[in-house]
Design a protein around this motif. Structure first.
Motif, short mmCIF file in Angstrom:
data_model
loop_
_atom_site.label_atom_id
_atom_site.label_comp_id
_atom_site.label_asym_id
_atom_site.label_seq_id
_atom_site.Cartn_x
_atom_site.Cartn_y
_atom_site.Cartn_z
N GLY A 7 0.79 -1.22 0.00
CA GLY A 7 0.00 0.00 0.00
C GLY A 7 0.83 1.27 0.00
N ALA A 8 2.16 1.13 -0.03
CA ALA A 8 3.01 2.32 0.02
C ALA A 8 2.82 3.21 -1.20
N ALA A 9 2.65 2.61 -2.37
CA ALA A 9 2.47 3.40 -3.59
C ALA A 9 1.16 4.19 -3.52
N MET A 10 0.08 3.54 -3.07
CA MET A 10 -1.20 4.25 -2.97
C MET A 10 -1.14 5.33 -1.89
N SER A 11 -0.46 5.04 -0.81
CA SER A 11 -0.32 6.03 0.25
C SER A 11 0.44 7.25 -0.26
N ARG A 12 1.51 7.00 -1.00
CA ARG A 12 2.31 8.09 -1.55
C ARG A 12 1.50 8.88 -2.58
N LEU A 13 0.77 8.17 -3.43
CA LEU A 13 -0.07 8.82 -4.45
C LEU A 13 -1.12 9.70 -3.77
N ILE A 136 -2.84 4.34 -14.21
CA ILE A 136 -3.54 4.22 -12.92
C ILE A 136 -4.98 4.67 -13.08
N GLU A 137 -5.18 5.78 -13.78
CA GLU A 137 -6.53 6.29 -14.01
C GLU A 137 -7.38 5.26 -14.75
N ALA A 138 -6.81 4.65 -15.77
CA ALA A 138 -7.54 3.64 -16.54
C ALA A 138 -7.83 2.41 -15.67
N ASN A 139 -6.87 2.01 -14.85
CA ASN A 139 -7.06 0.84 -13.98
C ASN A 139 -8.17 1.06 -12.96
N LEU A 140 -8.33 2.29 -12.50
CA LEU A 140 -9.31 2.59 -11.46
C LEU A 140 -10.67 3.01 -12.00
N ILE A 146 -5.59 3.94 -25.35
CA ILE A 146 -5.28 3.70 -26.76
C ILE A 146 -4.45 4.89 -27.24
N ASP A 147 -3.26 4.61 -27.71
CA ASP A 147 -2.37 5.67 -28.20
C ASP A 147 -2.23 6.81 -27.19
N ASP A 148 -1.95 6.46 -25.93
CA ASP A 148 -1.76 7.42 -24.85
C ASP A 148 -2.97 8.29 -24.58
N GLU A 149 -4.16 7.82 -24.95
CA GLU A 149 -5.40 8.53 -24.67
C GLU A 149 -6.29 7.62 -23.82
N VAL A 150 -6.96 8.18 -22.84
CA VAL A 150 -7.91 7.41 -22.04
C VAL A 150 -9.23 7.40 -22.80
N THR A 151 -9.82 6.21 -22.95
CA THR A 151 -11.04 6.04 -23.71
C THR A 151 -12.02 5.19 -22.91
N ASP A 152 -13.30 5.45 -23.09
CA ASP A 152 -14.35 4.68 -22.43
C ASP A 152 -14.30 3.24 -22.91
N ALA A 153 -14.18 2.29 -21.99
CA ALA A 153 -14.04 0.87 -22.34
C ALA A 153 -15.26 0.36 -23.10
N GLU A 154 -16.46 0.81 -22.71
CA GLU A 154 -17.67 0.36 -23.41
C GLU A 154 -17.66 0.81 -24.86
N ALA A 155 -17.24 2.04 -25.11
CA ALA A 155 -17.19 2.55 -26.49
C ALA A 155 -16.19 1.77 -27.32
N VAL A 156 -15.05 1.44 -26.72
CA VAL A 156 -14.03 0.65 -27.42
C VAL A 156 -14.57 -0.73 -27.75
#
Length: 169
Positions: A7-13, A136-140, A146-156
């Motif tokens: 949990g150290a990474a999340m705590s630091r984040l 991290i944003e995409a994981n959460l 896709i190509d360094d852009e965050v995209t809605d998984a349902e749309a993809v």
């Protein structure tokens, strides 16, 4: 990983995010803004005339939170509400002239905070950090990268399904 590092990474984040918000809030307060108001102002600067629901969805907050903040910004003279041309029950939010004039101060505060936070980082470090934060944003969330852009998984998934269907024909 040892138990003490779990949990150290999340705590630091979390700690870094809190410090960044606190530092930015102090800068914004000097211009008459409270924490969170900057995001609404910047969102309207990008696309003026959004509804409270659109703003809430875009910023990832609940509608009551947006309504409260909009009312405060309106009382401060930065925003105005206008009834929709097509649905009188719906309001659209617009920056006032005072609001438009304040955008530069908001952007400057954000830029100064980012500069302070990234002091000592070279361009490569900043690019790598941005990529890691994007992952991290995409994981959460329900997003994919896709190509360094965050995209809605349902749309993809929908597009992929259409492509597969066309290929099968």
């Amino acid at each position: 990983m040892s138990k003490s590092n779990k949990g150290a990474a999340m705590s630091r984040l979390h700690s870094v995010a809190r410090l960044a918000r606190t530092t930015l809030a102090a800068r914004l307060l000097a211009h008459g803004f409270y924490a969170g108001q900057d995001q609404i102002m910047l969102s309207l600067h990008e696309e003026d005339g959004q509804t409270p629901g659109q703003l809430a969805a875009r910023l990832g907050v609940r509608p009551p939170t947006i309504t409260k903040t909009i009312n405060r910004l309106q009382a401060q003279g930065f925003l105005e509400k206008r009834a929709s041309d097509t649905d009188a029950r719906q309001a659209h939010i617009f920056l006032t002239e005072v609001g438009h004039n304040a955008i530069r101060a908001v952007e400057k505060s954000v830029k100064k905070t980012e500069k302070q936070a990234l002091k000592g980082f070279d361009k490569k470090d900043v690019k790598q950090l941005s990529k890691l934060l994007l992952r991290i944003e995409a994981n959460l969330s329900d997003l994919v990268i896709i190509d360094d852009e965050v995209t809605d998984a349902e749309a993809v998934a929908e597009v992929e399904h259409e492509v597969e269907a066309e290929a099968a024909e």
